[in-house]
Design an enzyme around this catalytic site. Structure first.
Site, PDB file in Angstrom:
ATOM      1  N   HIS A 125     -23.580 -84.413  23.403  1.00 15.61           N
ATOM      2  CA  HIS A 125     -23.034 -84.583  25.135  1.00 15.61           C
ATOM      3  C   HIS A 125     -23.937 -85.907  25.463  1.00 15.61           C
ATOM      4  O   HIS A 125     -23.315 -86.593  26.125  1.00 15.61           O
ATOM      5  CB  HIS A 125     -23.725 -83.411  25.844  1.00 15.61           C
ATOM      6  CG  HIS A 125     -24.887 -83.208  26.153  1.00 15.61           C
ATOM      7  ND1 HIS A 125     -25.969 -82.400  25.348  1.00 15.61           N
ATOM      8  CD2 HIS A 125     -25.887 -83.850  27.308  1.00 15.61           C
ATOM      9  CE1 HIS A 125     -27.012 -82.742  25.981  1.00 15.61           C
ATOM     10  NE2 HIS A 125     -27.127 -83.627  26.900  1.00 15.61           N
ATOM     11  N   ASP A 126     -24.932 -86.161  25.036  1.00 12.30           N
ATOM     12  CA  ASP A 126     -25.749 -87.314  25.506  1.00 12.30           C
ATOM     13  C   ASP A 126     -25.180 -88.463  24.584  1.00 12.30           C
ATOM     14  O   ASP A 126     -24.918 -89.643  25.715  1.00 12.30           O
ATOM     15  CB  ASP A 126     -27.433 -87.250  24.809  1.00 12.30           C
ATOM     16  CG  ASP A 126     -28.331 -86.672  25.809  1.00 12.30           C
ATOM     17  OD1 ASP A 126     -27.850 -86.552  27.129  1.00 12.30           O
ATOM     18  OD2 ASP A 126     -29.196 -86.091  25.508  1.00 12.30           O
ATOM     19  N   GLN A 127     -24.787 -88.589  23.646  1.00  8.76           N
ATOM     20  CA  GLN A 127     -24.719 -89.602  22.960  1.00  8.76           C
ATOM     21  C   GLN A 127     -22.878 -89.980  23.391  1.00  8.76           C
ATOM     22  O   GLN A 127     -22.829 -91.199  23.052  1.00  8.76           O
ATOM     23  CB  GLN A 127     -24.468 -89.492  21.380  1.00  8.76           C
ATOM     24  CG  GLN A 127     -25.849 -89.294  20.894  1.00  8.76           C
ATOM     25  CD  GLN A 127     -26.987 -90.313  21.132  1.00  8.76           C
ATOM     26  OE1 GLN A 127     -26.730 -91.448  21.713  1.00  8.76           O
ATOM     27  NE2 GLN A 127     -28.290 -90.089  21.439  1.00  8.76           N
ATOM     28  N   ILE A 128     -22.312 -89.112  23.927  1.00  5.17           N
ATOM     29  CA  ILE A 128     -21.025 -89.640  24.488  1.00  5.17           C
ATOM     30  C   ILE A 128     -20.968 -89.635  25.795  1.00  5.17           C
ATOM     31  O   ILE A 128     -20.642 -90.574  26.488  1.00  5.17           O
ATOM     32  CB  ILE A 128     -20.009 -88.351  24.148  1.00  5.17           C
ATOM     33  CG1 ILE A 128     -20.002 -87.993  22.639  1.00  5.17           C
ATOM     34  CG2 ILE A 128     -18.499 -88.628  24.675  1.00  5.17           C
ATOM     35  CD1 ILE A 128     -18.962 -86.858  22.338  1.00  5.17           C
TER      36      ILE A 128
ATOM     37  N   GLU B 202     -35.098 -80.838  21.794  1.00  8.81           N
ATOM     38  CA  GLU B 202     -34.711 -82.067  21.584  1.00  8.81           C
ATOM     39  C   GLU B 202     -36.205 -82.957  21.931  1.00  8.81           C
ATOM     40  O   GLU B 202     -36.884 -82.871  23.016  1.00  8.81           O
ATOM     41  CB  GLU B 202     -33.821 -82.283  22.893  1.00  8.81           C
ATOM     42  CG  GLU B 202     -33.400 -83.986  22.998  1.00  8.81           C
ATOM     43  CD  GLU B 202     -32.912 -84.080  24.275  1.00  8.81           C
ATOM     44  OE1 GLU B 202     -32.342 -85.382  24.252  1.00  8.81           O
ATOM     45  OE2 GLU B 202     -33.119 -83.639  25.284  1.00  8.81           O
TER      46      GLU B 202
ATOM     47  N   ASP C  29     -34.469 -78.808  26.324  1.00  5.39           N
ATOM     48  CA  ASP C  29     -34.416 -80.247  26.770  1.00  5.39           C
ATOM     49  C   ASP C  29     -35.560 -81.014  26.880  1.00  5.39           C
ATOM     50  O   ASP C  29     -36.686 -80.694  27.451  1.00  5.39           O
ATOM     51  CB  ASP C  29     -33.626 -80.091  28.193  1.00  5.39           C
ATOM     52  CG  ASP C  29     -33.422 -81.732  28.502  1.00  5.39           C
ATOM     53  OD1 ASP C  29     -32.502 -82.219  27.897  1.00  5.39           O
ATOM     54  OD2 ASP C  29     -33.819 -82.297  29.380  1.00  5.39           O
ATOM     55  N   ALA C  30     -35.596 -82.348  26.039  1.00  2.00           N
ATOM     56  CA  ALA C  30     -36.587 -83.449  26.347  1.00  2.00           C
ATOM     57  C   ALA C  30     -37.913 -82.905  26.170  1.00  2.00           C
ATOM     58  O   ALA C  30     -38.475 -83.340  27.436  1.00  2.00           O
ATOM     59  CB  ALA C  30     -36.068 -84.239  27.472  1.00  2.00           C
ATOM     60  N   VAL C  31     -38.276 -82.268  25.286  1.00  2.00           N
ATOM     61  CA  VAL C  31     -39.692 -81.839  25.025  1.00  2.00           C
ATOM     62  C   VAL C  31     -40.884 -82.940  25.348  1.00  2.00           C
ATOM     63  O   VAL C  31     -42.120 -82.860  25.526  1.00  2.00           O
ATOM     64  CB  VAL C  31     -40.169 -81.005  24.054  1.00  2.00           C
ATOM     65  CG1 VAL C  31     -39.126 -79.632  24.029  1.00  2.00           C
ATOM     66  CG2 VAL C  31     -39.902 -81.513  22.664  1.00  2.00           C
TER      67      VAL C  31
ATOM     68  N   ASN D 275     -23.292 -90.484  27.892  1.00  2.00           N
ATOM     69  CA  ASN D 275     -24.146 -91.536  28.595  1.00  2.00           C
ATOM     70  C   ASN D 275     -23.729 -92.762  28.176  1.00  2.00           C
ATOM     71  O   ASN D 275     -24.579 -93.839  28.509  1.00  2.00           O
ATOM     72  CB  ASN D 275     -25.536 -91.345  28.010  1.00  2.00           C
ATOM     73  CG  ASN D 275     -26.208 -90.221  28.957  1.00  2.00           C
ATOM     74  OD1 ASN D 275     -25.998 -89.975  29.924  1.00  2.00           O
ATOM     75  ND2 ASN D 275     -27.115 -89.560  28.154  1.00  2.00           N
TER      76      ASN D 275
ATOM     77  N   HIS E 241     -28.542 -89.460  13.817  1.00  2.00           N
ATOM     78  CA  HIS E 241     -27.243 -89.630  14.465  1.00  2.00           C
ATOM     79  C   HIS E 241     -27.281 -91.357  14.758  1.00  2.00           C
ATOM     80  O   HIS E 241     -26.036 -92.021  14.422  1.00  2.00           O
ATOM     81  CB  HIS E 241     -27.429 -89.055  16.103  1.00  2.00           C
ATOM     82  CG  HIS E 241     -26.347 -89.980  17.066  1.00  2.00           C
ATOM     83  ND1 HIS E 241     -26.593 -90.812  17.608  1.00  2.00           N
ATOM     84  CD2 HIS E 241     -25.127 -89.443  17.155  1.00  2.00           C
ATOM     85  CE1 HIS E 241     -25.736 -91.456  18.420  1.00  2.00           C
ATOM     86  NE2 HIS E 241     -24.438 -90.474  17.924  1.00  2.00           N
TER      87      HIS E 241
END
Length: 586
Positions: free
Chosen positions: A378-381, A281, A244-246, A383, A309
C-alpha cells in the site's frame, strides 16, 4: 456492569450510560483510575465527562457506532457464536496478502470482502493481512489516521463484521493478520489527551508529540497499548499483528515496549493454544528487531524488508529518485545482495539519509522467513503521486519476473491486493475528513508535496474527492480477461510450487547462491536443488548456470513464463526476453 477509566489528573469523572448519570469513584487500589457500576447491555451508549467537560468516548471503547466523536457502545464479546474451530497457522511458511477492506470491493465492507475470500483460498495464500480497521472520521480512508485503538470502524461493519470476516477466512484455511498503529493517532477524533498523559513533548515525531512510552505516566499508556494488542488477538481470534512504523516509537526505557509486547503475545499464544505472530514495519535495517529476546533482540517474529522492494523496483523500472538512488546504481547487484544478506543497507552509506545505515544480518543464525519480501505494498503504490501500480508501466513478462522473485525467493512473500492479476486500477491516497479546515490542509499539502517534484498540481488526485477512493477499488472483471488471467494462473502456479517444494521455504539464508549480469539484465539463484532465473532484458539471455547434476540428468522445467528448454551439456540456459523459469535437478 462495571465501568472504569484512567484519568490521573482529573478532579472528577462522571459516567453517562444509557439512562444513568453518576459520579465515578477513585479506585484506591489503582492510582489514577475511576470506577462506577451501572446497568448496561450490548449496544448501550455511554461516555465520560472529565471535570464537567463534554461527553467523551471511552479510551478503551470497543465500538463507536456514531464515529470517533460520538459516545461509545457496550460490546458483549461473548455474544458472537464462532462457527469455526481454528488451530492457527504459523508465519514461517506463510504467503501474505495485504488487503484494504474499503477498496477490496466497491461495497467496502467486511462482509463484501469475506465474500471474495474464496479467490484467495484458490490463489493459495495463507494469511490475509488487513490494513488498519480502527475508527477514523468519515467513511473512507487508509486507516492510518485511526483513533479509538480498541474499536472497529463502523462503516466496515463494526466488531461483528470483523468477527464474521475472520470466521469466514478461518473456514477457508486462511489466517488473518491485522495492521495496528501505535506510533501516532489521527489528527481528528483523538480524545485521549483529555484523560491523561497519553502523549509527551519529551520526543517529537512527524505527527507532533510522541505517544508516551517513557515519560511520567507511561506505565499506563504502555498497558493501554498492550491491552489493545492482546484484545485484537484474543477477542477476534486473529493470527497476528503487523506493527506500523516501529522505528517511530520513541522509547528510551531499558525494557522497550516492543519487548514487552512480544513477551505478552508469546504468553497469550501459549494460553490460547495457537500460534500468534508480530510483523514489524521498520526502516532501521536492524536484525535485532526479530532476534529472539533471550539473546538480546526485541523478539518480533518477522519484519518488512523495504531493501528487497527497492532493489527489485529499480531493477524492474529503472527509477532512481529519492531512496531508490543507492539501489539504482547497480540494481541487480543490490537484488543479489538482499536475497543473500537480508538487507542491502547493512552498515553501508545511504545517500538518501546522508549517513551510514543498517546492521549486518548473521545469515547463519537468522531464518530467512523473518524477512517479508514484496514487489508492491500500500505504501509503495499509494504514496506515488498517481497511485500507479507496476502493471501500468511493466509488461506482463516483467510482472511475471517480479512474481517469480518474490514467490521463489528466500523471504516470506507478500502480495498487495490485485497484484496477482496485474490490476490496472490505481491505489491512491484518499481521506474523508469531516473537519473542512483539515480536509483543505490535507488536499493542499498533497499538491505541494508532489508539485515540488515537478507534478502539475491539477494532476494530483484530490484525497477528499469520493472519486479518488472509487478509482482505487479493485475491478473484479479483470481476472476474467487477458492479460490478467494468464498472470493470475502464473501466481497460482508459483504459490503451489512454494507450498509443495521444501527448497522454496528453506529458512537457510546462507545457502542461497546468486549470479547476475548487470548489463545483460539477468539474475539467477540456487535454492537447494532448484534454480530460478529471470531475464529482465527485452532480448534473449544466455545464462551460464554451470555444469551440475541437473544438466547431466537432463533436469526439469517446473514452471516457465515462456517456453524454455533445460540447459544443454554446456550448462547455458537460453531464456526468452522478459521471462523467468524455475528449474529442478533430477
Amino acid at each position: 456492569m462495571q465501568f472504569e477509566v484512567w484519568a490521573p489528573e482529573a478532579d472528577s469523572v462522571v459516567l453517562e450510560a444509557a439512562d444513568v448519570r453518576c459520579a465515578m469513584e477513585r479506585d484506591t487500589g489503582r492510582e489514577g483510575w475511576w470506577t462506577a457500576g451501572a446497568e448496561a447491555s450490548d449496544g448501550d451508549r455511554y461516555g465520560f465527562r472529565v471535570d464537567d467537560g463534554p461527553l467523551l468516548p471511552d479510551p478503551r471503547s470497543r465500538r463507536q457506532p456514531d464515529g470517533p466523536d460520538g459516545p461509545s457502545a457496550v460490546v458483549d464479546q461473548e455474544a458472537y457464536a464462532w462457527r469455526e474451530a481454528w488451530a492457527g497457522r504459523r508465519l514461517n511458511r506463510a504467503v501474505l496478502y495485504e488487503l484494504h477492506v474499503g477498496t477490496y470491493t466497491p461495497e467496502g465492507t467486511f462482509d463484501a470482502a469475506a465474500a471474495r475470500l474464496g479467490h484467495l483460498a484458490e490463489l493459495g495464500v495463507t494469511h490475509v493481512s488487513l490494513m488498519p480497521v480502527c475508527p477514523f472520521p468519515g467513511v473512507n480512508g487508509w486507516g492510518y489516521e485511526g483513533v479509538s485503538l480498541w474499536a472497529v470502524h463502523e462503516p466496515y461493519g463494526g466488531p461483528e463484521g470483523l468477527k464474521r470476516f475472520v470466521d469466514t477466512a478461518h473456514g477457508l484455511g486462511l489466517g488473518v493478520v491485522l495492521d495496528v498503529v501505535h506510533n501516532h493517532l489521527g489528527p481528528s477524533g483523538n480524545h485521549l489527551p483529555a484523560f491523561g498523559p497519553y502523549f509527551t513533548d519529551t520526543h517529537h515525531t512527524p505527527w507532533g508529540a510522541a505517544v508516551n512510552l517513557d515519560a511520567p505516566g507511561s506505565d499506563e499508556v504502555r498497558a493501554f497499548l498492550l491491552g489493545s494488542a492482546l484484545a485484537w488477538l484474543r477477542d477476534y481470534r486473529l493470527d497476528g499483528l503487523r506493527l506500523d512504523a516501529v522505528h517511530a516509537l520513541a522509547d528510551t526505557r531499558a525494557l522497550t515496549f516492543l519487548e514487552e509486547l512480544s513477551a505478552a503475545v508469546d504468553a497469550l499464544s501459549v494460553e490460547v493454544g495457537r500460534p500468534l505472530g508480530l510483523i514489524a514495519e521498520s526502516d532501521l535495517c536492524d536484525p535485532r528487531t526479530t532476534t529472539p529476546r533471550p539473546v538480546g533482540g526485541l523478539g518480533l517474529h518477522a519484519q518488512w524488508n523495504d531493501d528487497f522492494h527497492h532493489a527489485l523496483h529499480t531493477a524492474l523500472t529503472g527509477e532512481s529518485q529519492g531512496y531508490y538512488a543507492d539501489f539504482a546504481r547497480a540494481p541487480l547487484a543490490a537484488l543479489a545482495k538482499t536475497v543473500t544478506s537480508g538487507f542491502f543497507h547493512n552498515g553501508t552509506f545511504s545517500s538518501f539519509r546522508g549517513r551510514t545505515h543498517g546492521r549486518p544480518v548473521d545469515v547463519t543464525r537468522t531464518p530467512a522467513h523473518r524477512f517479508v519480501g514484496y514487489a508492491q505494498t500500500h505504501d509503495q503504490i499509494g504514496n506515488r503521486a498517481l497511485g500507479d501500480r507496476l502493471a501500468t508501466s511493466l509488461t506482463p513478462g516483467l510482472q511475471a519476473c517480479a512474481a517469480a522473485l518474490v514467490l521463489t525467493g528466500p523471504f516470506t512473500p507478500m502480495l498487495f491486493m490485485g497484484e496477482e492479476w496485474g490490476a490496472r486500477t490505481p491505489w491512491q491516497f484518499f481521506t474523508d475528513h469531516t473537519d473542512p479546515e483539515l480536509a483543505e490542509a490535507v488536499r493542499n499539502g498533497r499538491r505541494r508535496e508532489f508539485g515540488a517534484h515537478g507534478w502539475a498540481q491539477e494532476e494530483i488526485p484530490d484525497p477528499q474527492d469520493p472519486a479518488t477512493r472509487d478509482r482505487s477499488c479493485l475491478d473484479w472483471s479483470e481476472p476474467e480477461r487477458e492479460p490478467h488471467a494468464r498472470l493470475l494462473a502464473w501466481y497460482r502456479e508459483l504459490i503451489a510450487l512454494r507450498r509443495t517444494l521444501p527448497d522454496l521455504h528453506d529458512p537457510d539464508l546462507a545457502s542461497v547462491k546468486t549470479a547476475f549480469d548487470e548489463d545483460a539484465r539477468w539474475l539467477a539463484y540456487r535454492r537447494g536443488d532448484l534454480r530460478i532465473a529471470v531475464n529482465l532484458a527485452d532480448k534473449p539471455a544466455a545464462i551460464p548456470l554451470g555444469s551440475g547434476r541437473h544438466r547431466r540428468a537432463g533436469g526439469r522445467v517446473l514452471a516457465a513464463w515462456e517456453p524454455v528448454e533445460v540447459p544443454g551439456p554446456d550448462g547455458v540456459l537460453h531464456l526468452p526476453p522478459e521471462s523467468c523459469v524455475v528449474l529442478a535437478d533430477d
